[in-house]
Design an enzyme around this catalytic site. Structure first.
Site, PDB file in Angstrom:
ATOM      1  N   ASN A  11       0.987  -1.173  -0.029  1.00  0.00           N
ATOM      2  CA  ASN A  11       0.162   0.018  -0.112  1.00  0.00           C
ATOM      3  C   ASN A  11       0.904   1.081  -0.130  1.00  0.00           C
ATOM      4  O   ASN A  11       1.539   1.473   1.047  1.00  0.00           O
ATOM      5  CB  ASN A  11      -0.856  -0.152   1.087  1.00  0.00           C
ATOM      6  N   LYS A  13       0.150   4.389  -0.155  1.00  0.00           N
ATOM      7  CA  LYS A  13      -0.319   5.362   0.127  1.00  0.00           C
ATOM      8  C   LYS A  13      -0.012   6.512  -1.004  1.00  0.00           C
ATOM      9  O   LYS A  13      -0.095   6.423  -1.856  1.00  0.00           O
ATOM     10  CB  LYS A  13      -0.194   5.732   1.697  1.00  0.00           C
ATOM     11  N   HIS A  96      -9.557   1.304   4.938  1.00  0.00           N
ATOM     12  CA  HIS A  96      -8.123   1.549   5.659  1.00  0.00           C
ATOM     13  C   HIS A  96      -8.396   2.327   6.615  1.00  0.00           C
ATOM     14  O   HIS A  96      -9.241   3.631   6.594  1.00  0.00           O
ATOM     15  CB  HIS A  96      -7.104   2.173   4.730  1.00  0.00           C
ATOM     16  N   GLU A  98      -7.153   4.901   7.999  1.00  0.00           N
ATOM     17  CA  GLU A  98      -6.793   6.512   7.632  1.00  0.00           C
ATOM     18  C   GLU A  98      -7.843   6.996   6.610  1.00  0.00           C
ATOM     19  O   GLU A  98      -8.287   8.227   6.859  1.00  0.00           O
ATOM     20  CB  GLU A  98      -5.652   6.488   6.531  1.00  0.00           C
ATOM     21  N   GLU A 168      -5.314  -4.726  10.715  1.00  0.00           N
ATOM     22  CA  GLU A 168      -4.310  -3.633  10.810  1.00  0.00           C
ATOM     23  C   GLU A 168      -4.787  -2.821  12.314  1.00  0.00           C
ATOM     24  O   GLU A 168      -5.541  -2.067  12.437  1.00  0.00           O
ATOM     25  CB  GLU A 168      -4.572  -2.586   9.880  1.00  0.00           C
ATOM     26  N   GLY A 174       2.606   2.598  10.959  1.00  0.00           N
ATOM     27  CA  GLY A 174       3.668   3.660  10.745  1.00  0.00           C
ATOM     28  C   GLY A 174       4.199   4.153  12.046  1.00  0.00           C
ATOM     29  O   GLY A 174       4.977   5.083  11.869  1.00  0.00           O
ATOM     30  N   SER A 214       3.667  -1.985  10.359  1.00  0.00           N
ATOM     31  CA  SER A 214       5.123  -1.880  10.698  1.00  0.00           C
ATOM     32  C   SER A 214       5.514  -3.281  10.391  1.00  0.00           C
ATOM     33  O   SER A 214       6.390  -3.896  11.070  1.00  0.00           O
ATOM     34  CB  SER A 214       5.305  -1.697  12.159  1.00  0.00           C
ATOM     35  N   GLY A 236       4.975   1.618   4.778  1.00  0.00           N
ATOM     36  CA  GLY A 236       6.528   1.980   4.711  1.00  0.00           C
ATOM     37  C   GLY A 236       7.410   1.186   3.962  1.00  0.00           C
ATOM     38  O   GLY A 236       7.867   1.463   3.015  1.00  0.00           O
TER      39      GLY A 236
END
Ligand code: 13P
Length: 253
Positions: A11, A13, A96, A98, A168, A174, A214, A236
């Protein structure tokens, strides 16, 4: 014995220009022979078309990071599931954390999106997960169950069997704070049990449950060796082709 093929998804982002996306693909595909693992990349909407062309004939599939639930109309700025299918997308990330926290998506809207995605022959990667506060209050299972039950309302068993659920925990996204493999396994197993109660054991044994939060090259193998963790949704560490390849290899045991 489970026959679920692990699914490792990137992902990206809000990262990567087109040139950066293609540079990643060139580097990532150089050495990797994909067998016994499914790999999915979710670039920005703007990357989907040209990446689909570059990936033609490749086992790597594309996901959208978001989608709207209407097919067409006066919805400025939105992209429909049919449009995603048209450009060669196979999956769409839905719900998600976010999107839920920053863009105010609620469980009802996420349910509408899940159903619209299935209707257009795409597979949703449905994200669920608890906040740190909810975990500390002992509410993790109640939150996961509520999300699954509302987000999957109206979904029929043969759709649910193809679903991907991404567990998640929000506090692990993150932050560098990965859930322990025991906690990640417990969350994924719990999600599978809820799906089992909602549908049946054929569905719960077919659907894939990913862990996200992570995930890095150095923790991927242990997480992915857990019996109910069928893959990873990687933020990430998916931006770097070498790290992402190492995570994919972690799924191969
Ligand atoms: P990180 O891997 O950066 O923690 O992000 C996880 C995530 O949100 C994937 O969807």
């Amino acid at each position: 014995m489970s026959v679920r093929i692990p699914l490792i998804a990137a992902n990206w982002k809000l990262h990567k220009t087109l040139a950066e996306a293609h540079d990643f693909l060139d580097k990532f595909r150089e050495n990797l022979k994909l067998q016994d693992v499914d790999v999915v990349i979710a670039p920005s909407f703007l990357g989907l078309h040209s990446m689909a062309i570059a990936l033609k004939g490749s086992p790597i599939h594309l996901a959208a990071q978001n989608v709207y639930f209407e097919e067409k109309g006066a919805f400025t700025g939105e992209v429909s599931p049919g449009m995603l299918h048209d450009v060669g997308c196979h999956y769409a990330i839905v719900g998600h954390s976010e999107r839920r926290a920053i863009f105010g998506e609620d469980d009802t809207m996420i349910n509408q999106k899940v159903r619209a995605v299935f209707k257009n022959s795409l597979i949703p990667i449905l994200c669920i997960g608890e906040s740190l506060e909810q975990r500390e209050n002992g509410e993790t299972e109640a939150v996961l169950e509520r999300q699954l039950r509302t987000n999957l309302e109206g979904v029929v068993p043969n759709q649910a069997a193809k679903l991907v659920v991404a567990y998640e925990p929000i506090w692990a996204i993150g932050t560098g704070k990965t859930a322990s493999s025991e906690d990640a396994q417990a969350g994924c197993k719990f999600a599978r049990n809820v799906v089992d109660e909602m549908f049946n054991s054929d569905v719960s044994q077919s659907l894939r449950v990913q862990y996200g939060g992570s995930v890095k090259p150095d923790n991927a193998r242990e997480l992915l060796s857990q019996p109910d963790i069928d893959g990873a949704l990687v933020g990430g560490a998916s931006l770097d082709p070498i790290d992402f390849e190492a995570i994919v290899r972690g799924a191969l045991g």
